[in-house]
Design an enzyme around this catalytic site. Structure first.
Site, short mmCIF file in Angstrom:
data_model
loop_
_atom_site.label_atom_id
_atom_site.label_comp_id
_atom_site.label_asym_id
_atom_site.label_seq_id
_atom_site.Cartn_x
_atom_site.Cartn_y
_atom_site.Cartn_z
N CYS A 25 0.81 -1.23 0.00
CA CYS A 25 0.00 0.00 0.00
C CYS A 25 0.84 1.28 0.00
O CYS A 25 0.29 2.38 -0.03
CB CYS A 25 -0.98 0.00 1.18
SG CYS A 25 -2.25 -1.25 0.99
N HIS A 75 -13.20 9.40 -7.50
CA HIS A 75 -12.21 9.49 -8.57
C HIS A 75 -11.11 10.52 -8.27
O HIS A 75 -10.60 11.17 -9.18
CB HIS A 75 -12.87 9.74 -9.93
CG HIS A 75 -13.54 8.50 -10.44
ND1 HIS A 75 -14.78 8.11 -10.01
CD2 HIS A 75 -13.11 7.56 -11.32
CE1 HIS A 75 -15.10 6.97 -10.61
NE2 HIS A 75 -14.10 6.61 -11.40
N GLU A 136 -13.24 -0.79 2.58
CA GLU A 136 -12.18 -0.57 1.60
C GLU A 136 -12.14 -1.71 0.56
O GLU A 136 -11.90 -1.47 -0.61
CB GLU A 136 -10.85 -0.48 2.35
CG GLU A 136 -9.67 -0.12 1.50
CD GLU A 136 -8.42 0.07 2.33
OE1 GLU A 136 -8.23 1.18 2.85
OE2 GLU A 136 -7.64 -0.89 2.45
#
Length: 150
Positions: A25, A75, A136
């Site tokens: 990550c 986005h 998530e």
């Protein structure tokens, strides 16, 4: 008076990177987030009120969450403003990308804390934020409960 909890669910796509993290990550990547917002209140008892029987109109809750979170984060790519990712953020912004710089590491845990504050500040005084669940992935989520944060 009966207290009732109502929940509205939202979804949005957001990218992020965890600077200094020791796993995958640390790379820029994205998630299809699902956010469940639960508020608590007493249904309106005034039969003349157009919102009679409602704690809060779902469309009013939707407007708050969309304006504070979904429309902003959908986005977008989120970076901690206090990391070298700022250079990448600026480059992306210069190329027309939607970038958000936050003052925290953009983990689900920190994002859900941020979202709770944003939503609480917009709710009518008689409506309380009860909980948030920020999912998530299909198997990973962070939850915020008002009762844990008194």
């Amino acid at each position: 008076m009966n207290k009732i909890r109502i929940t509205k669910q939202f979804s949005f796509e957001t990218g992020h990177a965890l600077y200094g993290y020791d796993g995958k990550c640390k790379n820029v990547h994205g998630h299809s987030y699902k956010l469940s917002v639960t508020v608590i209140g007493t249904p309106i008892t005034d039969s003349i009120n157009v919102k009679y029987g409602m704690v809060i109109d779902f469309s009013d809750l939707k407007k708050i969450v969309r304006e504070e979170i979904v429309d902003l984060f959908d986005h977008a790519t989120v970076f901690n403003q206090n990391t070298p990712h700022v250079e990448l953020a600026n480059e992306l912004k210069n190329r027309g990308h939607h970038v958000i710089l936050v003052n925290y590491q953009p983990t689900s845990e920190n994002m859900v804390i941020d979202f709770a504050e944003k939503i609480k500040s917009r709710l009518p005084k008689e409506i309380l934020l009860h909980s948030l669940k920020l999912q998530e992935t299909e198997s990973s989520f962070a939850e915020w409960y008002a009762s844990d944060n008194v």
